[in-house]
Design a protein around this motif. Structure first.
Motif, PDB file in Angstrom:
ATOM      1  N   THR A  93       2.484  12.343  -2.317  1.00  0.00           N
ATOM      2  CA  THR A  93       1.926  11.709  -3.434  1.00  0.00           C
ATOM      3  C   THR A  93       1.718  12.533  -4.626  1.00  0.00           C
ATOM      4  O   THR A  93       1.526  13.691  -4.355  1.00  0.00           O
ATOM      5  CB  THR A  93       0.288  10.999  -3.242  1.00  0.00           C
ATOM      6  OG1 THR A  93       0.460  10.118  -2.014  1.00  0.00           O
ATOM      7  CG2 THR A  93      -0.142  10.384  -4.424  1.00  0.00           C
ATOM      8  N   LEU A 129      -4.099   5.249   0.037  1.00  0.00           N
ATOM      9  CA  LEU A 129      -3.041   6.087  -0.456  1.00  0.00           C
ATOM     10  C   LEU A 129      -3.351   7.739  -0.334  1.00  0.00           C
ATOM     11  O   LEU A 129      -4.465   7.937  -0.654  1.00  0.00           O
ATOM     12  CB  LEU A 129      -2.741   5.973  -1.823  1.00  0.00           C
ATOM     13  CG  LEU A 129      -1.594   6.796  -2.574  1.00  0.00           C
ATOM     14  CD1 LEU A 129      -0.360   6.111  -1.940  1.00  0.00           C
ATOM     15  CD2 LEU A 129      -1.803   6.613  -4.025  1.00  0.00           C
ATOM     16  N   ASN A 162      -0.407   7.584 -10.061  1.00  0.00           N
ATOM     17  CA  ASN A 162      -0.046   8.200  -8.932  1.00  0.00           C
ATOM     18  C   ASN A 162       1.427   7.711  -8.335  1.00  0.00           C
ATOM     19  O   ASN A 162       1.540   6.403  -8.300  1.00  0.00           O
ATOM     20  CB  ASN A 162      -0.986   7.966  -7.700  1.00  0.00           C
ATOM     21  CG  ASN A 162      -2.294   8.937  -7.755  1.00  0.00           C
ATOM     22  OD1 ASN A 162      -2.215   9.947  -8.092  1.00  0.00           O
ATOM     23  ND2 ASN A 162      -3.426   8.151  -7.376  1.00  0.00           N
ATOM     24  N   TRP A 163       2.198   8.503  -8.108  1.00  0.00           N
ATOM     25  CA  TRP A 163       3.495   7.999  -7.511  1.00  0.00           C
ATOM     26  C   TRP A 163       3.780   8.408  -6.127  1.00  0.00           C
ATOM     27  O   TRP A 163       3.348   9.698  -5.649  1.00  0.00           O
ATOM     28  CB  TRP A 163       4.510   8.761  -8.222  1.00  0.00           C
ATOM     29  CG  TRP A 163       4.569   8.113  -9.897  1.00  0.00           C
ATOM     30  CD1 TRP A 163       3.897   8.274 -10.796  1.00  0.00           C
ATOM     31  CD2 TRP A 163       5.572   7.071 -10.321  1.00  0.00           C
ATOM     32  NE1 TRP A 163       4.166   7.401 -11.838  1.00  0.00           N
ATOM     33  CE2 TRP A 163       5.329   6.815 -11.601  1.00  0.00           C
ATOM     34  CE3 TRP A 163       6.666   6.409  -9.510  1.00  0.00           C
ATOM     35  CZ2 TRP A 163       6.196   5.749 -12.531  1.00  0.00           C
ATOM     36  CZ3 TRP A 163       7.226   5.216 -10.339  1.00  0.00           C
ATOM     37  CH2 TRP A 163       7.139   5.134 -11.564  1.00  0.00           C
ATOM     38  N   ARG A 164       4.273   7.607  -5.087  1.00  0.00           N
ATOM     39  CA  ARG A 164       4.354   7.924  -4.136  1.00  0.00           C
ATOM     40  C   ARG A 164       6.086   8.280  -3.837  1.00  0.00           C
ATOM     41  O   ARG A 164       6.942   7.363  -4.059  1.00  0.00           O
ATOM     42  CB  ARG A 164       4.191   6.799  -2.864  1.00  0.00           C
ATOM     43  CG  ARG A 164       4.098   7.069  -1.362  1.00  0.00           C
ATOM     44  CD  ARG A 164       3.169   8.123  -1.003  1.00  0.00           C
ATOM     45  NE  ARG A 164       3.184   8.286   0.388  1.00  0.00           N
ATOM     46  CZ  ARG A 164       2.377   9.476   1.209  1.00  0.00           C
ATOM     47  NH1 ARG A 164       1.662  10.270   0.305  1.00  0.00           N
ATOM     48  NH2 ARG A 164       2.485   9.497   2.310  1.00  0.00           N
ATOM     49  N   ASP A 184       0.844  -1.260   0.032  1.00  0.00           N
ATOM     50  CA  ASP A 184      -0.015   0.013  -0.086  1.00  0.00           C
ATOM     51  C   ASP A 184       0.893   1.419  -0.022  1.00  0.00           C
ATOM     52  O   ASP A 184       0.429   2.374   0.226  1.00  0.00           O
ATOM     53  CB  ASP A 184      -0.897   0.050   1.207  1.00  0.00           C
ATOM     54  CG  ASP A 184      -0.096  -0.194   2.616  1.00  0.00           C
ATOM     55  OD1 ASP A 184       0.937  -0.120   2.659  1.00  0.00           O
ATOM     56  OD2 ASP A 184      -0.869  -0.202   3.666  1.00  0.00           O
ATOM     57  N   LEU A 185       2.172   1.243  -0.350  1.00  0.00           N
ATOM     58  CA  LEU A 185       3.244   2.097  -0.494  1.00  0.00           C
ATOM     59  C   LEU A 185       3.301   2.789   0.975  1.00  0.00           C
ATOM     60  O   LEU A 185       3.554   4.019   0.904  1.00  0.00           O
ATOM     61  CB  LEU A 185       2.643   3.308  -1.621  1.00  0.00           C
ATOM     62  CG  LEU A 185       2.596   2.587  -2.770  1.00  0.00           C
ATOM     63  CD1 LEU A 185       2.140   3.803  -3.838  1.00  0.00           C
ATOM     64  CD2 LEU A 185       3.616   1.933  -3.319  1.00  0.00           C
ATOM     65  N   THR A 186       3.384   2.124   2.095  1.00  0.00           N
ATOM     66  CA  THR A 186       3.599   2.713   3.213  1.00  0.00           C
ATOM     67  C   THR A 186       4.931   1.750   3.932  1.00  0.00           C
ATOM     68  O   THR A 186       5.299   0.933   3.106  1.00  0.00           O
ATOM     69  CB  THR A 186       2.520   2.441   4.392  1.00  0.00           C
ATOM     70  OG1 THR A 186       2.405   0.781   4.581  1.00  0.00           O
ATOM     71  CG2 THR A 186       1.261   3.141   3.898  1.00  0.00           C
ATOM     72  N   HIS A 193       5.167   3.412  -7.949  1.00  0.00           N
ATOM     73  CA  HIS A 193       4.037   3.462  -8.709  1.00  0.00           C
ATOM     74  C   HIS A 193       2.865   2.880  -8.046  1.00  0.00           C
ATOM     75  O   HIS A 193       3.260   1.552  -7.922  1.00  0.00           O
ATOM     76  CB  HIS A 193       4.170   3.213 -10.263  1.00  0.00           C
ATOM     77  CG  HIS A 193       2.952   3.543 -10.979  1.00  0.00           C
ATOM     78  ND1 HIS A 193       2.197   2.588 -11.517  1.00  0.00           N
ATOM     79  CD2 HIS A 193       2.484   4.714 -11.480  1.00  0.00           C
ATOM     80  CE1 HIS A 193       1.292   3.217 -12.311  1.00  0.00           C
ATOM     81  NE2 HIS A 193       1.544   4.340 -12.340  1.00  0.00           N
ATOM     82  N   GLU A 194       1.667   3.535  -7.927  1.00  0.00           N
ATOM     83  CA  GLU A 194       0.638   2.913  -7.289  1.00  0.00           C
ATOM     84  C   GLU A 194      -0.164   1.797  -8.150  1.00  0.00           C
ATOM     85  O   GLU A 194       0.016   2.009  -9.187  1.00  0.00           O
ATOM     86  CB  GLU A 194      -0.497   3.778  -6.922  1.00  0.00           C
ATOM     87  CG  GLU A 194      -1.864   3.248  -6.342  1.00  0.00           C
ATOM     88  CD  GLU A 194      -3.175   4.151  -6.302  1.00  0.00           C
ATOM     89  OE1 GLU A 194      -3.952   4.121  -5.393  1.00  0.00           O
ATOM     90  OE2 GLU A 194      -3.044   5.475  -7.286  1.00  0.00           O
ATOM     91  N   LYS A 210       0.734  13.081  -8.412  1.00  0.00           N
ATOM     92  CA  LYS A 210       0.028  12.582  -9.655  1.00  0.00           C
ATOM     93  C   LYS A 210       0.614  12.916 -10.945  1.00  0.00           C
ATOM     94  O   LYS A 210       0.875  14.241 -11.222  1.00  0.00           O
ATOM     95  CB  LYS A 210      -1.546  13.034  -9.463  1.00  0.00           C
ATOM     96  CG  LYS A 210      -2.210  12.471 -10.734  1.00  0.00           C
ATOM     97  CD  LYS A 210      -3.733  12.883 -10.539  1.00  0.00           C
ATOM     98  CE  LYS A 210      -4.763  12.106 -11.637  1.00  0.00           C
ATOM     99  NZ  LYS A 210      -4.622  10.896 -11.541  1.00  0.00           N
TER     100      LYS A 210
END
Length: 303
Positions: free
Chosen positions: A299, A189, A280-282, A125-127, A245-246, A301
């Motif tokens: 985040t 996100l 979306n990129w973190r 989940d990009l955490t 990348h999400e 976009k």
């Protein structure tokens, strides 16, 4: 053409974006291809550091290999790890090796941003972002000392450049998934934003990059409303930027092409970014002050 040169480097780093100063500026796999200043206290300008090229980031640098979704193998090189699961809530040593086209562990690696290996771990989940520099045993086994992990599916990334064999001089990013014991609740996100805070610092991003197009991006660091001008060198630069990348978790390593030219940098960090795909990129920006490393996340976009 400058954009073409940037594209070669970026697409090969698993969707990595090349930042040239002025910000030219960091289980189971799959079988798919990989997409990972003025220094005296005054506000810096893009041109102030333009003359200090980062090692391996000039136009003569080897072209990186791979583009697409994360993979555990590319160009005959494989990311091997015995552990398919890891415990939750406690520090863990993650051991792995890189096997070359000859089937043997690779033991010779080029130095990139002061390190032979850059290792990342991030939850699906990009955490939970971790950026480590593991140590290698003589037999080619790397050990990454992971901090406590939360339950769920994680992806690990090994970013390196072989210094021998058929792939010598080719930058690679290989990736594997690993499950962490326990029930996993995915976090949503965070919405796209231009500013975030960490440890009392405010990080602001300016720029609207479009997929596959080189575009300037500027990061400004302030504290209590005042410009921060005491950024310390970290990995030979004043900031290290990584993006994921999400969805497919494609990796983008964005870093300044100029080395730190003194003990103080900031408040502006200029990047020339290029993302290989929209969405979306973190982003995780790492910078250091007074000996403490800070990691700011936001985040972005990309259209």
């Amino acid at each position: 053409m400058r954009t073409t040169r940037l594209s070669r480097r970026t697409l090969a780093l698993a969707g990595a974006a090349l930042l040239t100063t002025v910000l030219t500026a960091c289980g189971s796999g799959t079988d798919h291809d990989m997409p990972g200043m003025n220094h005296d206290g005054a506000s810096p300008s893009a041109s102030a550091s333009a003359g200090h090229a980062m090692p391996g980031m000039d136009h003569g640098a080897p072209v990186a290999d791979g583009a697409g979704a994360p993979a555990d193998n590319r160009s005959g090189y494989r990311f091997d790890a015995a552990a398919a699961t890891l415990p939750a809530g406690q520090p863990t040593d993650y051991r792995f090796s890189i096997t070359g086209p000859d089937g043997k562990p690779v033991t010779a690696f080029a130095v990139e941003q002061t390190k032979q290996m850059h290792f990342y771990a991030i939850r699906s989940d990009l955490t939970g972002f971790q950026h480590l520099h593991p140590t290698m045993a003589p037999d080619g086994t790397w050990t990454a000392p992971l901090a406590a992990l939360t339950s769920g599916s994680w992806r690990t990334y090994a970013s390196f450049t072989p210094d021998t064999g058929d792939g010598k001089g080719t930058a690679l990013v290989l990736s594997r998934t690993v499950d962490v014991d326990g029930r996993a609740d995915a976090a949503p996100l965070p919405a796209a934003a231009t500013t975030t805070q960490v440890d009392g610092y405010t990080v602001t991003l300016q720029g609207a990059p479009m997929a596959t197009m080189a575009h300037p991006v500027t990061v400004t660091v302030t504290k209590d409303g005042k410009p921060v001008t005491d950024l310390q060198p970290y990995l030979d630069t004043y900031a290290h930027l990584t993006a994921f990348h999400e969805g497919d978790m494609a990796f983008a390593h964005l870093h300044p092409a100029s080395a730190a030219a003194g003990g103080r940098g900031g408040p502006e960090l200029a990047f020339h970014a290029e993302f290989p795909q929209a969405g979306n990129w973190r982003l995780f920006l790492q910078f250091q002050t007074a000996g403490q490393l800070h990691t700011a996340a936001l985040t972005l976009k990309v259209g």
